[in-house]
Enzyme design. Structure first.
Site, PDB file in Angstrom:
ATOM      1  N   GLY A  25      -8.869 -43.449 -25.608  1.00 12.47           N
ATOM      2  CA  GLY A  25     -10.192 -42.849 -25.756  1.00 12.47           C
ATOM      3  C   GLY A  25     -10.505 -42.779 -27.244  1.00 12.47           C
TER       4      GLY A  25
ATOM      5  N   ARG B 225      -5.190 -50.577 -32.506  1.00 10.76           N
ATOM      6  CA  ARG B 225      -6.213 -50.988 -31.531  1.00 10.76           C
ATOM      7  C   ARG B 225      -7.495 -51.333 -32.303  1.00 10.76           C
ATOM      8  NH1 ARG B 225      -7.135 -47.627 -26.227  1.00 10.76           N
ATOM      9  NH2 ARG B 225      -7.795 -49.670 -25.495  1.00 10.76           N
TER      10      ARG B 225
ATOM     11  N   ASP C 186     -16.990 -46.854 -27.529  1.00  5.99           N
ATOM     12  CA  ASP C 186     -15.931 -46.962 -28.537  1.00  5.99           C
ATOM     13  C   ASP C 186     -16.469 -47.359 -29.903  1.00  5.99           C
ATOM     14  OD1 ASP C 186     -14.651 -47.548 -25.771  1.00  5.99           O
ATOM     15  OD2 ASP C 186     -13.045 -46.891 -27.098  1.00  5.99           O
TER      16      ASP C 186
ATOM     17  N   ASN D 203     -18.162 -50.480 -24.797  1.00  6.76           N
ATOM     18  CA  ASN D 203     -17.408 -49.517 -23.988  1.00  6.76           C
ATOM     19  C   ASN D 203     -16.497 -50.309 -23.050  1.00  6.76           C
ATOM     20  OD1 ASN D 203     -16.824 -46.749 -23.289  1.00  6.76           O
ATOM     21  ND2 ASN D 203     -17.852 -47.109 -21.352  1.00  6.76           N
TER      22      ASN D 203
HETATM   23  O1  MRU Z   1      -9.114 -48.325 -23.420  1.00 10.71           O
HETATM   24  P1  MRU Z   1      -9.493 -46.867 -23.436  1.00 10.71           P
HETATM   25  O2  MRU Z   1      -9.003 -46.118 -22.250  1.00 10.71           O
HETATM   26  O3  MRU Z   1      -9.139 -46.223 -24.742  1.00 10.71           O
HETATM   27  O4  MRU Z   1     -11.077 -46.902 -23.351  1.00 10.71           O
HETATM   28  C1  MRU Z   1     -11.793 -45.700 -23.351  1.00 10.71           C
HETATM   29  C2  MRU Z   1     -13.251 -45.896 -23.206  1.00 10.71           C
HETATM   30  O5  MRU Z   1     -13.733 -46.996 -23.040  1.00 10.71           O
HETATM   31  C3  MRU Z   1     -14.104 -44.668 -23.351  1.00 10.71           C
HETATM   32  O6  MRU Z   1     -15.256 -44.794 -22.568  1.00 10.71           O
HETATM   33  C4  MRU Z   1     -14.514 -44.528 -24.820  1.00 10.71           C
HETATM   34  O7  MRU Z   1     -13.370 -44.525 -25.622  1.00 10.71           O
HETATM   35  C5  MRU Z   1     -15.295 -43.324 -25.065  1.00 10.71           C
HETATM   36  S1  MRU Z   1     -14.223 -41.934 -25.041  1.00 10.71           S
HETATM   37  C6  MRU Z   1     -14.979 -40.486 -25.290  1.00 10.71           C
END
Ligand code: MRU
Length: 358
Positions: A54, A87, A239, A249
């Protein structure tokens, strides 16, 4: 957020600053396990394997990664370079590291350690308040939807942009929690979010902890639900948001936005200011993370005997590709819900809330 009735945050430093406690999100929803990160390499591993994930929580964890690196006497530039490489898509990671560097670089080496722990704590405290404000602004939108219908407001969300993706509250789910706590009747459609199932495993888990009515649906169900009037609004996280309002996202968000557009369903994206990448004119240059094909070819679940196992669900030898994010163009986004208020997904909209930026 409450876990088993106890107010909890997703990340917390040990009182003696020798480590940082996280929830190992790779173990949810089957096991609720805490894990202590003791150094830079622990933090880099936790982010890249998605024990923490996240966008905002990744940034907060990286900030503590710098603090742990200062404990270890690791060079500041090396620590930041190691963490930013974990990441690529969520800009909050680089945002938090830039902030840590600006706070620490001017200080003499002997003062950096204490300052790093203070700055990381400040980033976390701000995240909580920013998300609370997003919740307030977004809950007003849910409240308007509630006035126009009998029965609960149906909100569809994708992936996990909730409490588990931040230090507390969440971004996309902050309005849900605020509206629910205010007594507005609502129900959440939770996209399972293959390949890693953040919706089915994390969003469903935290909504259940808070008592919010919800239903998990297969990723492909959203368009059907919208066609039949069963979704009042979509709220997702992001993101990285480009200066023109394009939003990256979790993979599959774009398809939900297309379906929402086709069916006249409002599609909102919730984000803190730290997720805006003012250096990008639009979303085309947002780096999209490619993850391991095994995340597509395999799934993890719990057997009836209570054992957590990972199994292959594809023919042995069939190749798989795993782009982890997509970009939804601003024209498909009804509005951006930020800590400063709600704005149009456009450069003008963002500048109206963040004057002087870009
Ligand atoms: O790969 P992840 O689980 O880190 O991806 C998370 C998302 O896509 C969320 O929607 C994004 O980080 C927003 S979090 C408040």
């Amino acid at each position: 957020m409450n876990v088993n009735g106890i107010a909890t945050r997703t990340i917390a430093p040990l009182p003696d600053c020798s480590g940082v406690i996280i929830i190992d999100q790779t173990r949810l929803p089957f096991r609720y396990e805490l894990r202590t990160l003791r150094g830079l390499s622990d933090v880099a591993e936790a982010i890249s394997t998605m024990r923490v994930r996240g966008a905002p929580l990744t940034g907060a964890t990286a900030a503590y990664g710098v603090a742990l690196a200062m404990n270890e006497g690791v060079d500041l530039d090396l620590a930041c370079a190691t963490l930013v490489a974990t990441r690529p898509t969520a800009v909050n990671l680089a945002w938090a590291l830039t902030r840590m560097k600006s706070a620490l670089a001017p200080l003499p080496a002997g003062e950096r350690r204490a300052a790093a722990w203070l700055e990381a704590a400040a980033i976390c405290a701000e995240d909580v308040e920013v998300n609370r404000a997003i919740g307030r602004h977004g809950a007003a939108l849910i409240g308007v939807a509630a006035k126009n219908k009998a029965g609960p407001v149906n909100v569809l969300t994708h992936c996990n942009a909730g409490w588990l993706a931040t230090v507390d509250w969440g971004t996309a789910l902050a309005p849900v929690y605020a509206a629910f706590d205010a007594g507005i009747p609502l129900h959440v459609w939770v996209d399972e979010t293959r390949p890693r199932n953040q919706g089915a495993s994390l969003t469903a888990w935290e909504l259940k902890q808070h008592g919010v009515p919800h239903t998990i649906v297969a990723d492909n169900a959203g368009g059907h639900l919208m066609q039949h009037g069963r979704v009042d609004l979509c709220i997702v996280g992001t993101d990285r948001t480009a200066a023109n309002g394009d939003v990256a996202n979790k993979i599959g968000t774009y398809l939900k936005a297309l379906a929402a557009h086709d069916n006249g369903v409002p599609f909102y994206v919730a984000l803190p200011g730290s997720t805006i990448d003012w250096s990008l004119a639009d979303g085309r240059a947002i780096p999209i993370e490619e993850r391991r094909p095994e995340e597509v070819t395999c799934m993890t679940g719990e057997t009836t005997a209570g054992e957590v196992v990972t199994v292959r669900v594809t023919p042995a030898g069939s190749p798989a590709a795993n782009p982890a994010f997509d970009v939804t163009p601003a024209r498909l986004v009804t509005g951006l819900i930020t800590e400063c208020g709600v704005c149009a997904a456009s450069r003008e909209g963002l500048l109206s809330l963040y004057p002087g930026r870009g």
